[in-house]
Design an enzyme around this catalytic site. Structure first.
Site, PDB file in Angstrom:
ATOM      1  N   HIS A 183     -49.584 -11.288  16.543  1.00  0.00           N
ATOM      2  CA  HIS A 183     -50.655 -10.571  17.712  1.00  0.00           C
ATOM      3  C   HIS A 183     -51.896 -10.025  17.205  1.00  0.00           C
ATOM      4  O   HIS A 183     -52.159  -9.816  15.943  1.00  0.00           O
ATOM      5  CB  HIS A 183     -49.599  -9.376  18.339  1.00  0.00           C
ATOM      6  CG  HIS A 183     -49.538  -8.270  17.613  1.00  0.00           C
ATOM      7  ND1 HIS A 183     -50.271  -7.408  17.169  1.00  0.00           N
ATOM      8  CD2 HIS A 183     -48.393  -8.030  16.977  1.00  0.00           C
ATOM      9  CE1 HIS A 183     -50.619  -5.924  16.154  1.00  0.00           C
ATOM     10  NE2 HIS A 183     -49.015  -6.538  15.706  1.00  0.00           N
ATOM     11  N   CYS A 187     -45.645  -5.903  11.705  1.00  0.00           N
ATOM     12  CA  CYS A 187     -46.198  -7.139  12.807  1.00  0.00           C
ATOM     13  C   CYS A 187     -47.120  -7.266  11.592  1.00  0.00           C
ATOM     14  O   CYS A 187     -47.903  -7.099  10.879  1.00  0.00           O
ATOM     15  CB  CYS A 187     -46.475  -6.855  14.157  1.00  0.00           C
ATOM     16  SG  CYS A 187     -45.433  -6.402  14.896  1.00  0.00           S
TER      17      CYS A 187
END
Length: 190
Positions: free
Chosen positions: A150, A166
């Protein structure tokens, strides 16, 4: 540098003084200190997709958590490299094969149960488009629960161990990857 007999010129003296004052700072900037990582272009050594996958399929994302880079190959073989943020610790890092199963523009963020346990003061949700949203402007959801590639609003995180699991990119770069990545794209974190 000696002028008019045995006297030193003003220019020579200023040059010497500047060198003496600046030398410690230059040496300190050149040498990595204990605990610091030296960041330079050598950290962007590239991988060959053939060393990790049998075919390009509809694209490949290869995230190197040590080098803090994401390599993206499209189905036609075009490759681009992006700097990333990576998980804070090896315990938060998942490695292996997965794939993109969903894509979202301006994704809503919810902390995982383990994040809430570590940080109970965090809000239960941050809506997409909010400048405090840690997922940035785009997110690629992986087949592993809670793992994403992301964007990030906090550009200081890129190139560092700063995430809860992440892989983060600059918003402009995740938007580019997002547009070029179909659902089903193969992913490997190493």
């Amino acid at each position: 540098m000696v002028s008019r007999g045995n006297k030193f010129s003003r220019r020579w003296f200023l040059s010497l003084a500047t060198t003496i004052v600046a030398a410690p700072a230059i040496v300190k900037a050149e040498a990595p200190s204990a605990g610091n990582v030296r960041r330079n272009t050598s950290s962007f050594a590239l991988h060959n997709w053939q060393d990790h996958f049998d075919s390009l399929g509809n694209g490949i994302l290869l995230s190197d958590t040590n080098r803090r880079t994401l390599q993206h190959w499209t189905a036609d073989g075009e490759m681009r490299v992006y700097p990333t943020s990576v998980p804070l610790t090896d315990e938060l890092t998942r490695r292996g094969y997965t794939e993109v199963v969903e894509k979202r523009e301006n994704p809503r963020w919810r902390p995982t149960p383990s994040m809430r346990e570590r940080n109970p003061e965090w809000p239960p949700v941050i809506e997409g488009g909010d400048p405090m949203n840690p997922l940035g402007t785009r997110a690629l959801y992986l087949s592993w629960t809670y793992y994403r590639i992301h964007g990030t609003q906090d550009t200081r995180k890129i190139g560092r161990r700063s995430s809860n699991g992440c892989i983060g990119l600059f918003n402009e770069q995740i938007e580019e990857v997002y547009d070029r990545t179909p659902i089903g794209t193969k992913v490997k974190l190493i």
